[in-house]
Design an enzyme around this catalytic site. Structure first.
Site, PDB file in Angstrom:
ATOM      1  CG  ASP A   1      -2.042   1.085   1.259  1.00  0.00           C
ATOM      2  OD1 ASP A   1      -1.796   1.954   0.356  1.00  0.00           O
ATOM      3  OD2 ASP A   1      -2.701   1.039   2.037  1.00  0.00           O
TER       4      ASP A   1
ATOM      5  CG  ASP B   1      10.249   3.543   4.306  1.00  0.00           C
ATOM      6  OD1 ASP B   1      10.673   4.338   3.388  1.00  0.00           O
ATOM      7  OD2 ASP B   1      10.003   3.897   5.566  1.00  0.00           O
TER       8      ASP B   1
ATOM      9  CE1 TYR C   1      -7.802  10.585  -9.733  1.00  0.00           C
ATOM     10  CE2 TYR C   1      -8.799  12.099 -11.315  1.00  0.00           C
ATOM     11  CZ  TYR C   1      -7.859  11.178 -10.805  1.00  0.00           C
ATOM     12  OH  TYR C   1      -6.883  10.726 -12.032  1.00  0.00           O
TER      13      TYR C   1
ATOM     14  CE  LYS D   1      -4.061  11.497 -10.393  1.00  0.00           C
ATOM     15  NZ  LYS D   1      -2.711  11.016 -10.329  1.00  0.00           N
TER      16      LYS D   1
END
Length: 277
Positions: free
Chosen positions: A76, A84, A166, A170
């Site tokens: 995820d 990481d 959204y 963006k």
């Protein structure tokens, strides 16, 4: 059987593979991300591909048919821990290209959306993406070499009525990409922003927008979008809007009032708009 010759052939194959540049592609289990990974593999890159979808393993097997090394990480990327984990898989190899494509949408009115889903969109599209870019960008700038492709969207140029979160993410990503590009000039790193429009992927299904006009409309081919983005990245271009109709939408968004653009977006993204005659 001459085992010495066989060992030499295997060793030569390993050396050739080790000499291949490495590309990281996120959101690569399907859609634009998968097509970007295919394009990288065809051009001689080894691949580290990532997605939060278990199908990333199946995608990796298909991508490996191009002949290079392909490693998949199901993770995820909305979390620093996930980023990481992805970067730990790089080990000590230099990263030649980062194609930061992971992201998802969320339809319907902002006040009707679930907060955890809102937060996950922001963390995937913005927080995780920026963290990944910070880590990889530093490594590239330190070596004086690297290419970065960031998947933004033409959605970043217009108010996203019924897609407010959204489009907001963006807008951030589009502008961030251009700013980062300016900051790394002269350091051997190029940054390119790919800005597609509505594309034939699982985006609208995952965003619960299949009953909308835009969800039901004919969309761009993800392979064509990926081709445009890959070529722009390799050429070191600043950005590319994929498709002439999308270029027109961006041009209109720059001159029309935001209130008008918000109303127009509502007609395309409002729940049930795809079922109205």
């Amino acid at each position: 059987m001459n085992t010495e010759n066989t060992d030499m052939a295997v060793s030569a194959k390993d050396r050739n593979r080790a000499a291949r540049p490495l590309a990281i592609v996120t959101g690569a289990s399907s859609g634009i991300g998968y097509e970007l990974a295919k394009r990288c593999a065809a051009e001689g890159f080894d691949l580290l591909v990532a997605a939060d979808d278990p199908r990333i393993e199946e995608a990796a097997r298909a991508l490996a048919q191009a002949g290079g090394r392909v490693e998949a990480v199901q993770v995820d990327l909305a979390t620093p821990e996930g980023v990481d984990r992805l970067l730990a898989a790089v080990k000590d190899r230099p990263i030649d290209a980062l194609l930061a494509n992971a992201g998802h949408g969320l339809g319907r009115a902002f006040l009707d959306q679930d907060w955890d889903e809102i937060r996950h969109v922001i963390d995937t599209n913005v927080t995780g993406t920026v963290y990944l870019l910070h880590k990889v960008g530093r490594e590239m700038a330190g070596r004086g070499h690297g290419r970065i492709l960031i998947t933004g969207s033409i959605a970043g140029f217009m108010p996203g009525t019924y897609q407010a979160v959204y489009n907001g993410t963006k807008a951030f990503i589009d502008m961030f990409a251009y700013a980062l590009r300016a900051e790394v000039q002269g350091r051997g790193v190029t940054v390119t922003c790919l800005m597609p429009g509505a594309t034939e992927t699982e985006f609208f299904e995952r965003a619960d927008m299949m009953d909308t006009k835009v969800g039901r409309a004919e969309k761009d081919d993800p392979a064509d979008v990926a081709e445009n983005g890959f070529k722009a990245m390799m050429a070191g271009e600043s950005g590319v809007v994929s498709g002439w109709q999308n270029k027109l939408q961006v041009a209109l968004a720059k001159v029309l009032p935001e209130t008008m653009m918000a109303d127009q977006h509502a007609k395309q993204a409002a729940p049930g708009s795809g079922t109205k005659k």
